[in-house]
Design an enzyme around this catalytic site. Structure first.
Site, PDB file in Angstrom:
ATOM      1  N   ALA A   1      -1.456   7.984  -0.363  1.00 62.13           N
ATOM      2  CA  ALA A   1      -2.216   8.092   1.361  1.00 62.13           C
ATOM      3  C   ALA A   1      -1.193   7.250   2.136  1.00 62.13           C
ATOM      4  CB  ALA A   1      -3.424   7.867   1.535  1.00 62.13           C
TER       5      ALA A   1
ATOM      6  N   GLY B   1      -2.986   8.876  -3.648  1.00 62.33           N
ATOM      7  CA  GLY B   1      -3.228  10.114  -3.333  1.00 62.33           C
ATOM      8  C   GLY B   1      -1.989  11.087  -3.886  1.00 62.33           C
TER       9      GLY B   1
ATOM     10  N   GLU C   1      -3.492  12.277  -6.905  1.00 62.40           N
ATOM     11  CA  GLU C   1      -4.754  13.141  -6.610  1.00 62.40           C
ATOM     12  C   GLU C   1      -4.227  14.480  -6.383  1.00 62.40           C
ATOM     13  OE1 GLU C   1      -6.137   9.820  -3.997  1.00 62.40           O
ATOM     14  OE2 GLU C   1      -8.062  10.068  -5.138  1.00 62.40           O
TER      15      GLU C   1
ATOM     16  N   GLU D   1      -4.836   1.998  -5.869  1.00 61.88           N
ATOM     17  CA  GLU D   1      -5.811   1.655  -4.884  1.00 61.88           C
ATOM     18  C   GLU D   1      -6.552   0.415  -4.937  1.00 61.88           C
ATOM     19  OE1 GLU D   1      -5.617   4.682  -6.397  1.00 61.88           O
ATOM     20  OE2 GLU D   1      -5.717   6.099  -4.840  1.00 61.88           O
TER      21      GLU D   1
HETATM   22  N1  CAA Z   1       2.031   4.572   2.699  1.00 64.04           N
HETATM   23  C1  CAA Z   1       2.727   4.417   3.627  1.00 64.04           C
HETATM   24  N2  CAA Z   1       4.138   4.047   3.404  1.00 64.04           N
HETATM   25  C2  CAA Z   1       4.503   3.921   2.155  1.00 64.04           C
HETATM   26  C3  CAA Z   1       3.744   4.220   0.974  1.00 64.04           C
HETATM   27  C4  CAA Z   1       2.403   4.518   1.121  1.00 64.04           C
HETATM   28  N3  CAA Z   1       1.567   4.847   0.406  1.00 64.04           N
HETATM   29  N4  CAA Z   1       4.314   3.956   0.030  1.00 64.04           N
HETATM   30  C5  CAA Z   1       5.772   3.611   0.342  1.00 64.04           C
HETATM   31  N5  CAA Z   1       5.769   3.635   1.660  1.00 64.04           N
HETATM   32  C6  CAA Z   1       7.009   3.415   2.456  1.00 64.04           C
HETATM   33  C7  CAA Z   1       7.191   1.812   2.495  1.00 64.04           C
HETATM   34  O1  CAA Z   1       6.458   0.938   3.527  1.00 64.04           O
HETATM   35  C8  CAA Z   1       8.676   1.886   2.763  1.00 64.04           C
HETATM   36  O2  CAA Z   1       8.635   1.948   4.287  1.00 64.04           O
HETATM   37  P1  CAA Z   1       9.820   0.871   5.147  1.00 64.04           P
HETATM   38  O3  CAA Z   1      11.270   1.541   4.570  1.00 64.04           O
HETATM   39  O4  CAA Z   1       9.516   1.557   6.399  1.00 64.04           O
HETATM   40  O5  CAA Z   1       9.658  -0.280   4.591  1.00 64.04           O
HETATM   41  C9  CAA Z   1       9.454   3.003   2.119  1.00 64.04           C
HETATM   42  O6  CAA Z   1       8.126   4.088   1.967  1.00 64.04           O
HETATM   43  C10 CAA Z   1       9.880   2.928   0.827  1.00 64.04           C
HETATM   44  O7  CAA Z   1       9.099   2.107  -0.055  1.00 64.04           O
HETATM   45  P2  CAA Z   1       9.480   0.759  -0.784  1.00 64.04           P
HETATM   46  O8  CAA Z   1      10.532   0.008  -0.002  1.00 64.04           O
HETATM   47  O9  CAA Z   1       8.107   0.137  -1.114  1.00 64.04           O
HETATM   48  O10 CAA Z   1      10.104   1.377  -2.005  1.00 64.04           O
HETATM   49  P3  CAA Z   1      10.055   0.831  -3.582  1.00 64.04           P
HETATM   50  O11 CAA Z   1      11.075   1.735  -4.250  1.00 64.04           O
HETATM   51  O12 CAA Z   1      10.665  -0.627  -3.595  1.00 64.04           O
HETATM   52  O13 CAA Z   1       8.694   1.034  -4.187  1.00 64.04           O
HETATM   53  C11 CAA Z   1       6.555   1.766  -4.749  1.00 64.04           C
HETATM   54  C12 CAA Z   1       8.250   2.041  -4.449  1.00 64.04           C
HETATM   55  C13 CAA Z   1       6.624   1.284  -5.884  1.00 64.04           C
HETATM   56  C14 CAA Z   1       6.137   3.224  -4.804  1.00 64.04           C
HETATM   57  C15 CAA Z   1       5.970   1.226  -3.298  1.00 64.04           C
HETATM   58  O14 CAA Z   1       6.476   1.981  -2.232  1.00 64.04           O
HETATM   59  C16 CAA Z   1       4.516   1.347  -3.379  1.00 64.04           C
HETATM   60  O15 CAA Z   1       3.800   0.590  -4.181  1.00 64.04           O
HETATM   61  N6  CAA Z   1       3.999   2.174  -2.638  1.00 64.04           N
HETATM   62  C17 CAA Z   1       2.454   2.060  -2.269  1.00 64.04           C
HETATM   63  C18 CAA Z   1       1.821   2.653  -3.271  1.00 64.04           C
HETATM   64  C19 CAA Z   1       0.218   2.677  -3.170  1.00 64.04           C
HETATM   65  O16 CAA Z   1      -0.241   1.739  -3.168  1.00 64.04           O
HETATM   66  N7  CAA Z   1      -0.236   4.340  -3.070  1.00 64.04           N
HETATM   67  C20 CAA Z   1      -1.702   4.064  -2.897  1.00 64.04           C
HETATM   68  C21 CAA Z   1      -2.046   4.462  -1.460  1.00 64.04           C
HETATM   69  S1  CAA Z   1      -3.763   4.334  -1.055  1.00 64.04           S
HETATM   70  C22 CAA Z   1      -4.383   6.109  -1.513  1.00 64.04           C
HETATM   71  O17 CAA Z   1      -3.657   6.622  -1.793  1.00 64.04           O
HETATM   72  C23 CAA Z   1      -5.633   5.948  -1.143  1.00 64.04           C
HETATM   73  C24 CAA Z   1      -6.102   7.330  -1.553  1.00 64.04           C
HETATM   74  O18 CAA Z   1      -6.602   7.891  -2.677  1.00 64.04           O
HETATM   75  C25 CAA Z   1      -6.636   8.232  -0.405  1.00 64.04           C
END
Ligand code: CAA
Length: 255
Positions: free
Chosen positions: A65, A110, A113, A133
Site C-alpha cells: 500500500a 498490499g 495481498e 507491515e
Molecule cells: N509506498 C510508497 N512508496 C513506495 C513504497 C510503498 N509501499 N515502496 C516503495 N516506494 C517508493 C520509495 O519510497 C521510492 O520512492 P523515491 O524514489 O521517491 O524515494 C521508490 O518507491 C523506490 O523504492 P526504493 O528506493 O526503496 O527501492 P529499493 O529497491 O531500494 O527497495 C523495497 C525496494 C525493498 C521494496 C523498498 O522500496 C521497500 O521496503 N518498500 C516498502 C515495502 C513495504 O513496507 N510495504 C508494505 C506497505 S504497508 C501495506 O501494504 C499495508 C497493507 O497491507 C494495506
C-alpha cells in the site's frame, strides 16, 4: 474510465492488466483501487474474455500500500482505506473468470495481498514476497491475516507476518504461496500459455470450477459438496454434453 495507473490489453479471449506506476514500485493508492474496480467491471462485462492476468511494470509486482498516502490518515480513514482494498480484492475472487497473478518482482504487503486475491500465482525467479507491515508498526489491511493462513497454513503465515521476512520465489513455491516459478524472461509467455490452456476448456465449466471451489472454502464440506452436485448437474444437456460427445466421437469439442 481513463486509466492512469492500469494498462488493459485484450489478446483474443485473455485480458492482461498491468499496474504501471514503477517510480513508486506500483504502490497501491486510492486511484489504483478506483481503477482496479473499474477494470474488474469492464473485463467482467466482456462475455468473450475467459481469463484475466494481473502483473506489474518494472522491478515490482507491487511493493505494498502507498505509505506516502497512508502516513497522515487518522483511525477512521485508516479503517476506510483497509475496507476499500478488501472490497476490491474480494471482487477479484468474485469475478466469474479465473484471475492469474504474474509476479514479476516485489510482492510485499498490499502487493502480496493483491496476489492472494487472484486465483493462483506464477512467479519470476527474481520475485520477492513478504508482509512487512510490522516493520512500520502496522498490520496488513487487505486481508493477509485471513488469506495467508488459508493458503499456506497458520505456521508459515504467522512466520511471515511476525518476522516481516522477505522470502524468495523458491521458498514461496515450497510453502505453496505460488504455484510455479519461471525465469524472468519467460514469465509472461508462460502465464499466457497457462491462460490459453484454461481458455480452451469448457467456458461454463471453468467458471463453475472457480465458483464452487471458492464457495466451498467459505462453507462446510457438505454444503460445498451439495453445491458441486447442483453445478455438475447443470452442465448436463449443456456444455458438458458437447464435451463428452466430442470425446466419444474423437474430435475437438465445439463450445
Ligand atoms: N509506498 C510508497 N512508496 C513506495 C513504497 C510503498 N509501499 N515502496 C516503495 N516506494 C517508493 C520509495 O519510497 C521510492 O520512492 P523515491 O524514489 O521517491 O524515494 C521508490 O518507491 C523506490 O523504492 P526504493 O528506493 O526503496 O527501492 P529499493 O529497491 O531500494 O527497495 C523495497 C525496494 C525493498 C521494496 C523498498 O522500496 C521497500 O521496503 N518498500 C516498502 C515495502 C513495504 O513496507 N510495504 C508494505 C506497505 S504497508 C501495506 O501494504 C499495508 C497493507 O497491507 C494495506
Amino acid at each position: 474510465m481513463d486509466y492512469e495507473i492500469l494498462k488493459i490489453e485484450l489478446t483474443g479471449d485473455i485480458a492482461l492488466v498491468t499496474i504501471s506506476r514503477p517510480k513508486a514500485l506500483n504502490a497501491l493508492n486510492t486511484r489504483f483501487f478506483e481503477e482496479m474496480a473499474a477494470a474488474i467491471k469492464e473485463v467482467s462485462e466482456k462475455q468473450d474474455v475467459k481469463v484475466m492476468i494481473i502483473t506489474g511494470e518494472g522491478k515490482a509486482f507491487v511493493a505494498g500500500a502507498d505509505i506516502a498516502e497512508m502516513v497522515d490518515k487518522d483511525q477512521q480513514q485508516g479503517t476506510e482505506f483497509s475496507k476499500m482494498g478488501q472490497k476490491v480484492f474480494s471482487s477479484l475472487e468474485k469475478m466469474e473468470i479465473p484471475v492469474i497473478a504474474a509476479i514479476n518482482g516485489f510482492a510485499l504487503g498490499g502487493g502480496l495481498e493483491l496476489a492472494m486475491g487472484c486465483d493462483f500465482r506464477i512467479a519470476s525467479s527474481k520475485a520477492k514476497f513478504g508482509q512487512p507491515e510490522v516493520n512500520l508498526g502496522m498490520i496488513p489491511g487487505y486481508a493477509a491475516t485471513q488469506r495467508l493462513p488459508r493458503l499456506v497454513g497458520l505456521g508459515d503465515a504467522l512466520y511471515l507476518l511476525l518476522t516481516a521476512d522477505m522470502i524468495n520465489a523458491q521458498e514461496a513455491l515450497r510453502i505453496g504461496l505460488v504455484q510455479k516459478v519461471v525465469e524472468p524472461e519467460e514469465l509472461m509467455d508462460k502465464v499466457m500459455e497457462i491462460a490459453k490452456t484454461i481458455a480452451s476448456k469448457g467456458p461454463k465449466a471453468i467458471r463453475k470450477v472457480k465458483y464452487v471451489s471458492r464457495q466451498g472454502m467459505l462453507s462446510d464440506f457438505d454444503s460445498g459438496s451439495s453445491l458441486e452436485s447442483e453445478e455438475f448437474g447443470s452442465l448436463f444437456k449443456n456444455e458438458g454434453e458437447e464435451g463428452m460427445r466430442a470425446f466419444l466421437e474423437k474430435r475437438k469439442p465445439n463450445w
